[in-house]
Write an enzyme that holds these catalytic residues in place. Structure first.
Site, PDB file in Angstrom:
ATOM      1  N   ILE A 162      -5.752  -2.759   0.218  1.00 16.83           N
ATOM      2  CA  ILE A 162      -4.800  -2.431   0.326  1.00 16.83           C
ATOM      3  C   ILE A 162      -4.527  -0.981   0.526  1.00 16.83           C
ATOM      4  O   ILE A 162      -6.109  -0.274   0.946  1.00 16.83           O
ATOM      5  CB  ILE A 162      -4.202  -2.942  -1.165  1.00 16.83           C
ATOM      6  CG1 ILE A 162      -3.169  -2.329  -1.203  1.00 16.83           C
ATOM      7  CG2 ILE A 162      -5.588  -2.205  -1.966  1.00 16.83           C
ATOM      8  CD1 ILE A 162      -2.676  -2.104  -2.643  1.00 16.83           C
ATOM      9  N   SER A 163      -4.034  -0.779   1.942  1.00 14.92           N
ATOM     10  CA  SER A 163      -4.059   1.141   2.477  1.00 14.92           C
ATOM     11  C   SER A 163      -3.425   2.016   0.925  1.00 14.92           C
ATOM     12  O   SER A 163      -3.445   1.381   0.128  1.00 14.92           O
ATOM     13  CB  SER A 163      -3.312   1.282   2.582  1.00 14.92           C
ATOM     14  OG  SER A 163      -2.961  -0.064   4.284  1.00 14.92           O
ATOM     15  N   GLN A 164      -3.960   3.234   0.893  1.00 16.65           N
ATOM     16  CA  GLN A 164      -3.954   4.514   0.071  1.00 16.65           C
ATOM     17  C   GLN A 164      -3.046   4.660   0.522  1.00 16.65           C
ATOM     18  O   GLN A 164      -1.594   4.208   1.420  1.00 16.65           O
ATOM     19  CB  GLN A 164      -5.124   5.123   0.708  1.00 16.65           C
ATOM     20  CG  GLN A 164      -4.565   6.109   2.271  1.00 16.65           C
ATOM     21  CD  GLN A 164      -4.923   7.360   2.579  1.00 16.65           C
ATOM     22  OE1 GLN A 164      -6.276   6.722   3.259  1.00 16.65           O
ATOM     23  NE2 GLN A 164      -5.064   7.874   1.873  1.00 16.65           N
TER      24      GLN A 164
END
Length: 215
Positions: free
Chosen positions: A63-65
């Site tokens: 999951i992206s930051q």
């Protein structure tokens, strides 16, 4: 962790990671404040949910930051009623942020297990305006095209022509481009009057976008 603590962590995330940098849209900031990112993350790393970092979600995916999610969302200038295609559902978090902003979301995930997990999470959290499909993102979702905007959360080496074709005239696509073995750049693609313009926004690191059929 108590519900109030999650709320405080989201508020800190918005203030320290987003507002203090260059995220200016009050609607995007509010969506990031309201969508419970910890529900989209495995329990083993939930305590890191609001840190400024990508996190593993299984199947060698991440999951992206939060900053990247907010930045990409802001680039498409989301408005209620917009029809948005997402390539790379992952945990479903980006789709939830878009749905919270009033967008009608069509999201494609190559890995069936992740697609099903995201569907379950989104349903549990009552994000009804999200349609999840297990499929090859390079093909897009032609029967629902054209889209007002497209967000791609995995990196192809070149921008897929099908996605450009499925972008509405006047629409925008934000997409990371480049090989995993070299520098990738987040790009904004604009279609206007049949003309395509592309601008590089920042260097990034995303998982590769894979061109294959779902097994």
């Amino acid at each position: 962790m108590k519900a109030q603590n999650w709320v405080q962590l989201r508020e800190r995330m918005v203030n320290d990671q987003l507002r203090s940098r260059d995220i200016r849209s009050s609607n995007v900031l509010n969506a990031m404040r309201e969508v419970p990112r910890h529900h989209f993350i495995p329990e083993t790393v939930q305590h890191l949910a609001y840190d400024d970092r990508p996190l593993p979600i299984g199947m060698d995916q991440t999951i992206s930051q939060p900053y990247i999610v907010a930045f990409m969302t802001e680039q498409i200038q989301p408005k209620p009623g917009m029809k948005v295609l997402e390539i790379g559902t992952g945990s479903g978090y980006q789709a939830a942020v878009l749905a919270h902003l009033g967008c009608k979301v069509f999201t494609i995930e190559l890995i069936p297990e992740l697609a099903q997990r995201a569907t379950n999470t989104l349903h549990h959290l009552k994000y009804e305006d999200v349609n999840v499909r297990a499929g090859n993102g390079f093909l897009g979702w032609p029967e629902e095209a054209p889209f007002d905007a497209i967000i791609v959360t995995a990196a192809p080496e070149e921008i897929p022509p099908n996605l450009i074709d499925q972008l509405k005239d006047g629409g925008k696509m934000v997409i990371p481009v480049g090989s995993v073995s070299s520098l990738q750049y987040l790009k904004i693609v604009t279609k206007k009057g049949g003309h395509i313009s592309t601008e590089s926004l920042m260097p990034v690191r995303f998982v590769p976008m894979i061109d294959r059929d779902v097994e």
